[in-house]
Design an enzyme around this catalytic site. Sequence first.
Site, mmCIF file in Angstrom:
data_model
loop_
_atom_site.group_PDB
_atom_site.id
_atom_site.type_symbol
_atom_site.label_atom_id
_atom_site.label_comp_id
_atom_site.label_asym_id
_atom_site.label_seq_id
_atom_site.Cartn_x
_atom_site.Cartn_y
_atom_site.Cartn_z
ATOM 1 N N GLY A 35 0.822 -1.194 0.000
ATOM 2 C CA GLY A 35 0.000 0.000 0.000
ATOM 3 C C GLY A 35 0.862 1.251 0.000
ATOM 4 O O GLY A 35 1.921 1.282 0.631
ATOM 5 N N TYR A 36 0.405 2.261 -0.716
ATOM 6 C CA TYR A 36 1.128 3.532 -0.816
ATOM 7 C C TYR A 36 0.330 4.626 -0.125
ATOM 8 O O TYR A 36 -0.837 4.848 -0.415
ATOM 9 C CB TYR A 36 1.360 3.884 -2.290
ATOM 10 C CG TYR A 36 2.397 2.991 -2.922
ATOM 11 C CD1 TYR A 36 3.736 3.337 -2.919
ATOM 12 C CD2 TYR A 36 2.041 1.768 -3.487
ATOM 13 C CE1 TYR A 36 4.698 2.497 -3.478
ATOM 14 C CE2 TYR A 36 2.987 0.933 -4.044
ATOM 15 C CZ TYR A 36 4.311 1.312 -4.033
ATOM 16 O OH TYR A 36 5.259 0.480 -4.576
ATOM 17 N N PHE A 37 1.014 5.303 0.786
ATOM 18 C CA PHE A 37 0.391 6.388 1.534
ATOM 19 C C PHE A 37 0.801 7.750 0.980
ATOM 20 O O PHE A 37 0.128 8.735 1.184
ATOM 21 C CB PHE A 37 0.771 6.280 3.011
ATOM 22 C CG PHE A 37 0.166 5.084 3.681
ATOM 23 C CD1 PHE A 37 -1.006 5.181 4.394
ATOM 24 C CD2 PHE A 37 0.768 3.837 3.569
ATOM 25 C CE1 PHE A 37 -1.572 4.065 5.001
ATOM 26 C CE2 PHE A 37 0.209 2.716 4.176
ATOM 27 C CZ PHE A 37 -0.960 2.832 4.887
ATOM 28 N N SER A 112 -3.311 3.239 -1.302
ATOM 29 C CA SER A 112 -3.542 2.745 -2.654
ATOM 30 C C SER A 112 -2.830 1.406 -2.791
ATOM 31 O O SER A 112 -1.620 1.321 -2.557
ATOM 32 C CB SER A 112 -3.004 3.737 -3.686
ATOM 33 O OG SER A 112 -3.647 4.991 -3.552
ATOM 34 N N ASN A 172 6.087 1.186 -9.148
ATOM 35 C CA ASN A 172 4.946 0.653 -8.414
ATOM 36 C C ASN A 172 4.097 1.762 -7.815
ATOM 37 O O ASN A 172 2.871 1.662 -7.771
ATOM 38 C CB ASN A 172 5.417 -0.316 -7.333
ATOM 39 C CG ASN A 172 5.724 -1.696 -7.867
ATOM 40 O OD1 ASN A 172 5.022 -2.666 -7.580
ATOM 41 N ND2 ASN A 172 6.778 -1.819 -8.652
#
Length: 209
Positions: A35-37, A112, A172
């Site tokens: 997950g991307y913050f 995300s 990514n």
Amino acid sequence: MDEDKDDFEFERRFFCQTQPEEVNSADMSTLIVQGYFVHEDNYALRIRLQAEGVNRTMNAHTDALDVLLKERDQYTAASMTAKGPVVGGTRYEAERALDPGIAAELVVRGSSLIVKNRYGIWLGEDWWNIDVFGGSNAPLVVAEVERSGPVTDLVIPAFCTTEITDDPRFSNDGLAQSPYSTWSDSFEQELASKGTRFLKGFGSNRSLD
């Protein structure tokens, strides 16, 4: 204060039009949910969970959150990573280990998501990671090589269609923000009109016999 040289990764990455047959010879695959913050201007804060030896079907219907929850007892490692932009095949990447349970809770609470199977194989002189993406990034396949120093004089397998090392769309974090399925048609048209390319600034590019 000097930056730790270990907080840099040296890699080259390649777009593959299909999943290489070579992944069938891989001893083990790794299921990855991340997950991307933060993911803007090629800066990113990522949390990754890995399940060794776990393989899930990757297609457009694969739901990253569903995979995360169903496999949460299988994760053997997790990490939090701060990333900077790619410059000449080099990227700042500071990674620190996390407890998998804490990592899963953080990811569930807002980020995300990306889901993929990763296969690792020796080809020529290097260890190659081949990522097969699911969900909104299916059917993307990316092959990459990492070294402790610049990736020069690389032996490139035939399944590598074109180089994407310096293309932020394929990072990514870029894929988390703008999934491949939303622009794959335009990329295929771009590839057809401009042809393939391999960067020339890393010594010689050699073919794998």
